[in-house]
Design a protein around this motif. Structure first.
Motif, PDB file in Angstrom:
ATOM      1  N   ALA A   1      54.372  17.668  77.965  1.00 54.01           N
ATOM      2  CA  ALA A   1      54.379  16.242  77.671  1.00 54.01           C
ATOM      3  C   ALA A   1      53.014  15.600  77.891  1.00 54.01           C
ATOM      4  N   GLN A   2      52.080  16.367  78.469  1.00 56.46           N
ATOM      5  CA  GLN A   2      50.795  15.782  78.827  1.00 56.46           C
ATOM      6  C   GLN A   2      49.632  16.301  78.001  1.00 56.46           C
ATOM      7  N   THR A   3      49.855  17.372  77.274  1.00 61.40           N
ATOM      8  CA  THR A   3      48.734  18.003  76.578  1.00 61.40           C
ATOM      9  C   THR A   3      49.194  18.528  75.234  1.00 61.40           C
ATOM     10  N   GLY A   4      48.320  19.170  74.498  1.00 65.32           N
ATOM     11  CA  GLY A   4      48.636  19.751  73.204  1.00 65.32           C
ATOM     12  C   GLY A   4      47.491  20.625  72.761  1.00 65.32           C
ATOM     13  N   PHE A   5      47.588  21.153  71.545  1.00 65.80           N
ATOM     14  CA  PHE A   5      46.569  22.054  71.024  1.00 65.80           C
ATOM     15  C   PHE A   5      45.569  21.276  70.189  1.00 65.80           C
ATOM     16  N   GLY A   6      44.290  21.408  70.512  1.00 68.44           N
ATOM     17  CA  GLY A   6      43.233  20.700  69.811  1.00 68.44           C
ATOM     18  C   GLY A   6      42.429  21.616  68.919  1.00 68.44           C
ATOM     19  N   GLN A   7      41.483  21.027  68.232  1.00 73.60           N
ATOM     20  CA  GLN A   7      40.628  21.784  67.328  1.00 73.60           C
ATOM     21  C   GLN A   7      39.848  22.837  68.103  1.00 73.60           C
ATOM     22  N   PRO A   8      39.772  24.064  67.598  1.00 73.41           N
ATOM     23  CA  PRO A   8      39.067  25.112  68.346  1.00 73.41           C
ATOM     24  C   PRO A   8      37.555  24.957  68.284  1.00 73.41           C
ATOM     25  N   PHE A   9      36.896  25.205  69.402  1.00 75.94           N
ATOM     26  CA  PHE A   9      35.446  25.372  69.425  1.00 75.94           C
ATOM     27  C   PHE A   9      35.063  25.944  70.773  1.00 75.94           C
ATOM     28  N   GLY A  10      33.808  26.339  70.899  1.00 76.47           N
ATOM     29  CA  GLY A  10      33.330  26.958  72.133  1.00 76.47           C
ATOM     30  C   GLY A  10      33.416  28.468  72.064  1.00 76.47           C
TER      31      GLY A  10
ATOM     32  N   GLY B   1      41.418  30.978  75.325  1.00 73.98           N
ATOM     33  CA  GLY B   1      41.144  29.554  75.162  1.00 73.98           C
ATOM     34  C   GLY B   1      40.892  28.841  76.469  1.00 73.98           C
ATOM     35  N   TRP B   2      40.832  27.504  76.373  1.00 76.37           N
ATOM     36  CA  TRP B   2      40.435  26.689  77.513  1.00 76.37           C
ATOM     37  C   TRP B   2      41.092  25.326  77.440  1.00 76.37           C
ATOM     38  N   LEU B   3      41.103  24.659  78.575  1.00 77.49           N
ATOM     39  CA  LEU B   3      41.650  23.309  78.704  1.00 77.49           C
ATOM     40  C   LEU B   3      40.509  22.359  79.020  1.00 77.49           C
ATOM     41  N   GLU B   4      40.396  21.289  78.233  1.00 83.98           N
ATOM     42  CA  GLU B   4      39.330  20.324  78.472  1.00 83.98           C
ATOM     43  C   GLU B   4      39.724  19.329  79.562  1.00 83.98           C
ATOM     44  N   GLU B   5      38.724  18.665  80.119  1.00 82.97           N
ATOM     45  CA  GLU B   5      38.929  17.697  81.196  1.00 82.97           C
ATOM     46  C   GLU B   5      39.523  16.392  80.674  1.00 82.97           C
ATOM     47  N   ASN B   6      38.971  15.846  79.610  1.00 88.38           N
ATOM     48  CA  ASN B   6      39.362  14.525  79.126  1.00 88.38           C
ATOM     49  C   ASN B   6      39.818  14.590  77.681  1.00 88.38           C
ATOM     50  N   GLY B   7      40.847  13.811  77.355  1.00 92.83           N
ATOM     51  CA  GLY B   7      41.277  13.695  75.976  1.00 92.83           C
ATOM     52  C   GLY B   7      40.253  12.929  75.153  1.00 92.83           C
ATOM     53  N   ILE B   8      40.185  13.224  73.863  1.00 99.43           N
ATOM     54  CA  ILE B   8      39.186  12.625  72.985  1.00 99.43           C
ATOM     55  C   ILE B   8      39.887  11.931  71.823  1.00 99.43           C
ATOM     56  N   GLY B   9      39.831  10.625  71.776  1.00 98.05           N
ATOM     57  CA  GLY B   9      40.244   9.872  70.603  1.00 98.05           C
ATOM     58  C   GLY B   9      41.639  10.140  70.103  1.00 98.05           C
ATOM     59  N   GLY B  10      42.554  10.461  71.016  1.00 99.99           N
ATOM     60  CA  GLY B  10      43.929  10.650  70.602  1.00 99.99           C
ATOM     61  C   GLY B  10      44.199  11.947  69.868  1.00 99.99           C
TER      62      GLY B  10
ATOM     63  N   ILE C   1      47.907  14.482  73.030  1.00 95.91           N
ATOM     64  CA  ILE C   1      48.574  13.453  73.809  1.00 95.91           C
ATOM     65  C   ILE C   1      47.723  13.097  75.019  1.00 95.91           C
ATOM     66  N   ASN C   2      47.121  14.093  75.613  1.00 93.11           N
ATOM     67  CA  ASN C   2      46.212  13.866  76.730  1.00 93.11           C
ATOM     68  C   ASN C   2      45.001  14.766  76.500  1.00 93.11           C
ATOM     69  N   ASN C   3      44.666  15.634  77.440  1.00 92.12           N
ATOM     70  CA  ASN C   3      43.555  16.569  77.236  1.00 92.12           C
ATOM     71  C   ASN C   3      44.054  17.774  76.440  1.00 92.12           C
ATOM     72  N   CYS C   4      43.178  18.336  75.616  1.00 95.51           N
ATOM     73  CA  CYS C   4      43.572  19.376  74.664  1.00 95.51           C
ATOM     74  C   CYS C   4      43.395  20.785  75.228  1.00 95.51           C
ATOM     75  N   LEU C   5      44.317  21.673  74.872  1.00 89.35           N
ATOM     76  CA  LEU C   5      44.113  23.107  74.967  1.00 89.35           C
ATOM     77  C   LEU C   5      43.405  23.542  73.688  1.00 89.35           C
ATOM     78  N   ARG C   6      42.277  24.253  73.821  1.00 92.82           N
ATOM     79  CA  ARG C   6      41.474  24.615  72.656  1.00 92.82           C
ATOM     80  C   ARG C   6      41.199  26.121  72.643  1.00 92.82           C
TER      81      ARG C   6
END
Length: 241
Positions: free
Chosen positions: A23-32, A174-183, A186-191
């Motif tokens: 409920a707090q996170t989700g999958f974001g665009q991959p990079f890194g 993959g990795w988990l970011e510290e801060n969410g970016i621009g929606g 839901i919160n910080n992304c798993l990338r």
């Protein structure tokens, strides 16, 4: 363990929270990137030739590193580099039997690993900012027990994996970011780290050495890493599966 193991670990380590992570996170665009290297600052130091002065002798400890490197410029958010970065990460490291690992030191020192043998499912216990990268998340010391060429450390996905789940992007380290970016999430992304197609080779046209550390290669090392586009769409990622 929660299927989103990496996110759960980071939440517990950093925020003392036990609320449902989905409920707090989700999958974001991959990079890194995540890669092996003999030199943290040299992205191409992944291979040693058998006949070179740098060839690794038997029964003498040698050092190498598992390195992460993320840059939010890859998704047009370079201003994030100073305050955002990695809170948690995961990968499996596959070690050749001819090499004994004499030491494995996690960085930063606040990091906690909940993975089994060979698996890194790590909460850093503190932010690794993108501005501080490339950053060695593991310092390894190995000993070569036999004079055998072409030994390779390689990578795969850990078990359990936060990414290879229903609704996830697939089998990616993959990795988990510290801060969410621009929606974006839901919160910080798993990338997912980019350039991964599940076979320890790079899907963006780079040499396969990108995800291997090659010890005493009998033929000339071919580990030159070409520039690749990391700003991939989910459609491009999913099309590989």
């Amino acid at each position: 363990m929660n299927r989103l193991a990496i996110a759960a670990l980071a939440m517990l380590c950093l925020a003392g929270m036990s609320a449902p992570v989905a409920a707090q996170t989700g999958f974001g665009q991959p990079f890194g990137e995540i890669y092996f290297a003999f030199d943290v600052q040299d992205r191409n130091s992944t291979c040693v030739e058998a006949g070179s002065p740098d060839a690794i002798p038997t029964f003498v400890p040698f050092d190498f590193f598992l390195v992460v490197n993320v840059n939010f410029e890859a998704i047009g958010q370079g201003q994030q580099n100073a305050t955002n970065g990695i809170d948690a990460w995961e990968v499996r490291v596959i070690t050749p039997p001819e090499i004994t690992l004499a030491g494995q030191v996690l960085n930063p020192s606040t990091s906690i690993n909940v993975g089994g043998p060979g698996d890194w499912i790590v909460g850093t216990g503190g932010l690794i900012t993108a501005a501080s990268m490339p950053f060695a998340v593991v310092n390894y010391s190995g000993i070569l027990l036999q004079d055998v060429p072409d030994l390779e450390f390689s990578m795969s996905i850990p078990s359990p994996s936060s990414f290879d789940v229903t609704g996830g992007p697939g089998a990616f380290p993959g990795w988990l970011e510290e801060n969410g970016i621009g929606g974006e999430c839901i919160n910080n992304c798993l990338r997912p780290f980019t350039g991964w197609d599940g076979t320890q080779t790079n899907a963006n046209g780079r040499d396969g050495c990108a995800y291997k550390l090659v010890v005493n290669k009998s033929t000339p090392c071919d580990c030159v890493i070409a520039t690749a586009t990391t700003n991939e769409s989910w459609g491009a990622v999913k099309s590989r599966f």
